[in-house]
Write an enzyme that holds these catalytic residues in place. Structure first.
Site, PDB file in Angstrom:
ATOM      1  N   GLN A 159     -14.262  25.730  60.574  1.00  7.16           N
ATOM      2  CA  GLN A 159     -13.129  26.629  60.529  1.00  7.16           C
ATOM      3  C   GLN A 159     -11.862  25.912  60.943  1.00  7.16           C
ATOM      4  OE1 GLN A 159     -13.349  29.749  59.300  1.00  7.16           O
ATOM      5  NE2 GLN A 159     -11.166  29.341  59.269  1.00  7.16           N
ATOM      6  N   HIS A 180      -9.551  23.870  58.591  1.00  7.96           N
ATOM      7  CA  HIS A 180      -8.724  24.505  57.554  1.00  7.96           C
ATOM      8  C   HIS A 180      -7.243  24.368  57.868  1.00  7.96           C
ATOM      9  CE1 HIS A 180     -11.454  26.146  54.673  1.00  7.96           C
ATOM     10  NE2 HIS A 180     -12.185  26.739  55.585  1.00  7.96           N
ATOM     11  N   GLU A 237     -13.169  37.485  60.133  1.00 13.78           N
ATOM     12  CA  GLU A 237     -13.333  37.196  58.699  1.00 13.78           C
ATOM     13  C   GLU A 237     -14.742  36.645  58.455  1.00 13.78           C
ATOM     14  OE1 GLU A 237     -10.920  33.925  57.520  1.00 13.78           O
ATOM     15  OE2 GLU A 237     -11.224  34.235  55.368  1.00 13.78           O
ATOM     16  N   HIS A 238     -15.096  35.578  59.161  1.00 17.28           N
ATOM     17  CA  HIS A 238     -16.441  34.995  59.080  1.00 17.28           C
ATOM     18  C   HIS A 238     -17.146  35.238  60.402  1.00 17.28           C
ATOM     19  CE1 HIS A 238     -13.817  32.338  56.568  1.00 17.28           C
ATOM     20  NE2 HIS A 238     -14.789  32.494  55.690  1.00 17.28           N
ATOM     21  N   ASP A 259     -18.716  29.690  51.808  1.00 17.66           N
ATOM     22  CA  ASP A 259     -17.464  29.144  51.290  1.00 17.66           C
ATOM     23  C   ASP A 259     -17.659  28.565  49.894  1.00 17.66           C
ATOM     24  OD1 ASP A 259     -16.023  29.765  53.521  1.00 17.66           O
ATOM     25  OD2 ASP A 259     -15.977  27.750  54.368  1.00 17.66           O
ATOM     26  N   HIS A 278       1.217  76.358  36.761  1.00 18.60           N
ATOM     27  CA  HIS A 278      -0.179  75.939  36.808  1.00 18.60           C
ATOM     28  C   HIS A 278      -1.084  77.142  36.551  1.00 18.60           C
ATOM     29  CE1 HIS A 278       1.422  72.296  38.628  1.00 18.60           C
ATOM     30  NE2 HIS A 278       0.222  71.760  38.663  1.00 18.60           N
TER      31      HIS A 278
END
Lengths: 434, 434
Positions: B258, B261, B325-326, B359, B418
């Protein structure tokens, strides 16, 4: 009456152009200030705005369960029964939308899953104003109920008596709404998005509203600490496709149903029959004379457009270019034309399917993408009250089988540590020392 | 090492706080100007920006099919085979997500349908930069292919030689991408959202990017004439849950995957074992020394957090509060804990399921809600490349059965026209003169 085939590409665009949406800096700023104050002061700010705009004497933002019960009991049996019918149909249609989890093996030893789960906490916004909107409570509350959202809140502005319309209370109780909060406007949206001592922070905000509500929804959806929202908003609209077999009175009534929503409503009739168009126009005038909301419908109908096409195919071409929120198809054997219809929020097939049916009780959702968003957004449905996440589980064999491909891709992308995370595991497997 | 049980509610929030996202007025304004120029000048503006930022000699925004073929042929057999494997797994997993249309009768004579259809035109954005990202091409291109989107465009910044990485070309060809356009940044997003003479307007834009791309996606998604976008963006992140049986080398490698990144990546380890945490920290130091991207990973790891929980249940409480996220679960019998895990974009179960697997190649999508959005947004999936619309068709009986309820509700909401649209039909049915 506009003759479609006589128009250039640009004139066609013009013929279907929607009114520009007000997007004033003033509105953005005012709403931004309301959100900032609610963030800073919480309940104090929400209560203050609500006293100023809706109910000078309000002391409690929560509508008590007792008040809800008393209000709900005031609904006439006829309306209660109509709400019950609508509730049942909407529930049936949304229950059918329950998705199935997925679990499969992509490579031997590599198990992948997709799971659906309800959003935890949803905030439903119901506008106030002259008439109550129990139908909107059902359209938001039923899918939230069916999805199984743990907390379902509803915000709606109170009247001067610190209460709400009985129909709203009745519909909310049917949907198992957990709490009703007496506030509206941008302050209600801000409170749900950011949370206050009284109003819990929600994961997603649903529902229609005026320009303040719409702008507030946009602003809070842009904040990382805000909330998701249902879909972008725009004025409501209908496009009616009709041929010479259509009943002009029905066509006129459907155009007027749209027009009575507000002066910015869009009503468009496209037909391959000049006679039908003329007859529908005459019927519009006749019916307008009898409507209580004629003052609202008339300016909208002044912007209505009547388009004459050479053929049904050409009429559908115009309809596809417009991408209507509501598309009413009063053409003989209407169903046969479905494969040619590309875009619409909801389609109403045949003479017995007025927009009112979907607005209230057929079972479909009346929260629909408008303003051309039917091209890239969905009609509101059960899935909007859920979220999806994935799971993967590799066995030792899975790692052995997939490891080399992962390492090759990580190397190709220059991501060393990603490669390493697999290399270490492959090595451990070789050495049997995991 | 932070001891979870010693923290107050606020300290717990602090321990899991994400870095504030830059949200500068300067960025907003610059991106706004780029979008305005692309809107006004079209291709000229896109070409000009691309020459300035990416490729001074560029003359054509389109990468020819011939160039794509030549580039694709340059991919090494090992990488080609890895892309093929990943493609197959991702395709299998996304094909399993194909939804079923629904058609049912809610009330006798009232037929309601929900139909799914692919978005027409999707724009896939693939960042440029030091390393090519064929995996992202697959994560966006495969679901677009499986959904059946008619037009699949890809924008990616060209290198100085007016070309792109061979791996991108190879992956794009596999996914049946129709056209590759040589542009990146806010200008590429603006071109896809608004259309130019060369680049068609798309319905929805997908893909990651730098702060300019992210800001441009936000801005075009706010315009009625813009495009929908996949989901809000934030820095990537991982949370590893580990117990005393976890392999500290694996845990360290996953944290570093991670961290590499980018310096703003978040890596959090939560464990009920102080020994495991100490060993993982030591392993991180050892592994960092061997990584080519250590210069990127090291600052991210300086912000890494190591949280000691009293129990696995408490560790999961911290994980749920973070909504990663992960989420990597390296706990014995990891699957048994799934019912307690509330929020995560994607869950990686057991010692053999590193983040790298998802990934690249397990089959799940690597485009995931980050920054806490896992609470209210979904992992990217096939449904994001489709839209839903509804149909209703009432027969004469359907109108007879449902008409009274619709009229009662319309009357309760004060919507005259209506009610009228139904009353006229009910009358016609009575008179048999429809």
């Amino acid at each position: 009456m506009i003759t479609w085939s006589s128009l250039s590409v640009n004139e066609k665009k013009q013929a279907l152009a929607r009114p520009a949406m007000a997007n004033s800096q003033q509105l953005k700023q005012t709403v931004g200030e309301i959100i900032a104050r609610v963030e800073a002061e919480g309940d104090t700010a929400v209560l203050d705005y609500t006293r100023r705009f809706d109910c000078p004497d309000l002391t409690n933002l929560v509508l008590s369960q007792e008040s809800i019960d008393i209000l709900a009991a005031k609904v006439t049996p006829e309306v209660a029964s109509a709400i019950d019918t609508a509730f049942d149909n909407i529930k049936t249609f949304h229950e059918a939308q329950k998705p199935s989890d997925i679990a499969l093996t992509t490579t031997p030893g590599v198990k992948c899953e997709l799971r659906f789960t309800a959003l935890d906490t949803v905030g439903l916004y119901i506008p106030g104003g002259s008439a109550p909107l129990p139908s909107t409570v059902l359209m938001l509350g039923v899918p939230a109920l069916v999805a199984g959202c743990e907390n379902k809140l509803l915000c709606t502005p109170p009247n001067k008596a610190q209460l709400i319309a009985p129909e709203i209370a009745y519909a909310a109780r049917k949907c198992g709404i957990d709490k009703i909060y007496l506030c509206g406007g941008a302050q209600a949206v801000a409170a749900m998005a950011l949370g206050t001592d009284t109003i819990p922070q929600v994961d997603k905000i649903f529902g229609p509203g005026n320009s303040f509500v719409t702008e507030a929804k946009q602003q809070v959806s842009q904040r990382a600490d805000g909330a998701a929202i249902d879909m972008p908003a725009g004025p409501s609209e209908v496009l009616v496709l009709a041929d010479e077999f259509a009943n002009p009175e029905f066509v006129a009534a459907d155009l007027l149903s749209q027009a009575e929503h507000g002066p910015d409503s869009q009503a468009i009739l496209v037909s391959n029959s000049a006679t039908l168009i003329e007859e529908a126009k005459a019927a519009v005038e006749r019916q307008l004379a009898t409507l209580s909301r004629a003052e609202i419908a008339r300016p909208a109908m002044e912007n209505a457009r009547y388009i004459l096409a050479d053929s049904i195919e050409q009429a559908i071409e115009a309809s596809n270019a417009y991408a209507a929120e509501h598309l009413i198809v009063q053409i003989e054997n209407a169903r046969d034309y479905l494969p040619k219809i590309k875009y619409a929020g909801s389609i109403f097939l045949g003479p017995w399917s007025p927009e009112s049916a979907g607005d209230y009780a057929s079972g479909t959702n009346h929260v629909l993408p408008t303003y051309g968003y039917a091209k890239n957004y969905s009609s509101l449905g059960l899935l909007d009250f859920m979220r999806r996440y994935t799971i993967q589980e590799l066995s030792e064999d899975g790692m052995r089988n997939l490891g080399p491909a992962i390492m090759a891709l990580a190397a190709a992308e220059g991501l060393d540590a990603h490669e390493q995370a697999v290399a270490l595991r492959m090595q451990a497997l070789k050495q049997g020392d995991a």
